[in-house]
Design a protein around this motif. Structure first.
Motif, PDB file in Angstrom:
ATOM      1  N   CYS A 216      50.204  37.857 104.161  1.00 54.37           N
ATOM      2  CA  CYS A 216      50.415  37.755 102.889  1.00 54.37           C
ATOM      3  C   CYS A 216      50.132  38.864 101.916  1.00 54.37           C
ATOM      4  O   CYS A 216      50.504  39.624 100.853  1.00 54.37           O
ATOM      5  CB  CYS A 216      50.027  36.284 102.122  1.00 54.37           C
ATOM      6  SG  CYS A 216      50.731  35.278 102.831  1.00 54.37           S
ATOM      7  N   ILE A 221      52.656  38.576  98.739  1.00 54.76           N
ATOM      8  CA  ILE A 221      52.741  37.265  98.532  1.00 54.76           C
ATOM      9  C   ILE A 221      51.735  36.673  97.951  1.00 54.76           C
ATOM     10  O   ILE A 221      50.507  36.449  98.237  1.00 54.76           O
ATOM     11  CB  ILE A 221      53.148  36.442  99.667  1.00 54.76           C
ATOM     12  CG1 ILE A 221      54.479  37.369 100.370  1.00 54.76           C
ATOM     13  CG2 ILE A 221      53.426  35.194  99.779  1.00 54.76           C
ATOM     14  CD1 ILE A 221      54.933  36.821 101.831  1.00 54.76           C
ATOM     15  N   TYR A 250      45.650  31.065  96.884  1.00 57.11           N
ATOM     16  CA  TYR A 250      47.164  31.057  96.758  1.00 57.11           C
ATOM     17  C   TYR A 250      47.785  29.944  96.010  1.00 57.11           C
ATOM     18  O   TYR A 250      46.778  29.033  95.896  1.00 57.11           O
ATOM     19  CB  TYR A 250      47.913  31.322  98.173  1.00 57.11           C
ATOM     20  CG  TYR A 250      47.720  32.434  99.009  1.00 57.11           C
ATOM     21  CD1 TYR A 250      48.514  33.576  98.772  1.00 57.11           C
ATOM     22  CD2 TYR A 250      46.707  32.532  99.914  1.00 57.11           C
ATOM     23  CE1 TYR A 250      48.067  34.677  99.517  1.00 57.11           C
ATOM     24  CE2 TYR A 250      46.209  33.626 100.484  1.00 57.11           C
ATOM     25  CZ  TYR A 250      47.002  34.695 100.594  1.00 57.11           C
ATOM     26  OH  TYR A 250      46.733  36.130 101.156  1.00 57.11           O
TER      27      TYR A 250
END
Length: 302
Positions: A216, A221, A250
């Motif tokens: 990620c 991301i 996240y």
């Protein structure tokens, strides 16, 4: 007593507002990238957006209401986020289950929900990441291999003692009983990807949570949408699961119609384990959305 209650309520309010700020990206998302030494220009940011309304459980009661559990309720945010910063994470989507009911529920979900969801995500360029357990991931050619052999080896620790961790030797008496049925379960066909949810082209296959994090980071991301099985097991306990990736910073949403849990005699009728796990996510920092919400949320479809 009143002062103690007030301070706890202030803490809840500040924590909730802080989480809301993070979710909306107010002074948090881009600085988080900078702290990791990333430059947003390194990542391809397209104009494609995803519009979703992540659901969470709001612990803050409305103005004028008493501080009661009965007065807390579900609420939604309203996100328009770059598709280039999103990923669909497919966690432990197996071709079988040893229990008949969760296998039947999962098969129905895969056929009715996963197939159109995957088609749409692939069509609109959302990253699709497969997390099928280390044993399976490492056999697939798309395994990203972002961890060295040295990092893959567990760090030896003398405590708890090895025999205790294995419940062997003098600790064997604490083991759960092993039955013939367990041997029968272990003799089933090895788990692998469900035939309708296999990696296509260069879709990443991930073995570990740290590896998912590194991938990620490489791709820029920030938003992870989880689909997989089981809701009350691997989605919670895996190191690449919803909880652990949320702890890493996240923004995590579980696709609530793309998962099912393992139920018991007492919970099966109402799918109480499944629904309880989804509520747990909504209560403690994660969100839930639906597959149709994602499919209809891409900007070119709006």
């Amino acid at each position: 007593m009143a002062a103690k209650d007030t301070s706890r309520r202030d803490f809840i309010k500040k924590s909730s507002l802080g989480g809301l700020g993070t979710a909306l990206g107010i002074g948090t998302v881009i600085p988080a990238i900078a702290e990791q030494g990333l430059n947003t220009s390194e990542h391809s940011i397209s104009d494609e957006k995803l519009h979703v309304k992540p659901r969470f459980h709001n612990w803050i009661v409305d103005e004028g209401e008493e501080w009661l559990e009965l007065n807390t309720k579900q609420a939604n945010l309203d996100w328009n986020i770059p598709v280039s910063q999103c990923a669909l994470v497919l966690l432990d989507v197996w071709q079988r289950h040893y229990l008949k009911e969760p296998e039947e529920r999962a098969e129905k979900i895969i056929n009715e929900r996963y197939v159109p969801l995957l088609k749409s995500c692939r069509e609109y360029g959302m990253e699709v990441i497969h997390c099928p357990s280390p044993q399976v991931a490492k056999t697939h050619p798309n395994w990203v291999k972002l961890m060295s052999e040295a990092e893959l080896k567990p760090i030896p620790d003398s405590w708890p003692p090895k025999e205790f961790r294995n419940l062997s030797g003098p600790y064997n008496v604490y083991r759960r009983p092993f039955t013939q049925k367990e041997a029968e379960r272990n003799a089933l066909t090895p788990l692998t990807f469900h035939p309708k949810v296999v990696p296509l082209n260069n879709e990443a296959v991930i073995a570990y949570g740290e590896e998912l994090h590194r991938y990620c980071k490489q791709k820029g991301i920030l938003f992870l949408f989880f689909a997989g099985f089981n809701t009350n097991a691997c989605l919670i306990t895996r190191d690449y699961g919803a909880l652990q990736m949320n702890y890493r910073g996240y923004q995590v949403s579980v696709i609530r119609d793309c998962t099912t849990g393992m139920e018991s005699r007492e919970t099966q009728a109402g799918l109480l384990q499944t629904n309880g796990a989804l509520l747990f996510f909504e209560m403690y920092g994660q969100y839930t959305v639906t597959s149709n919400e994602i499919i209809s949320g891409f900007s070119r479809k709006a």
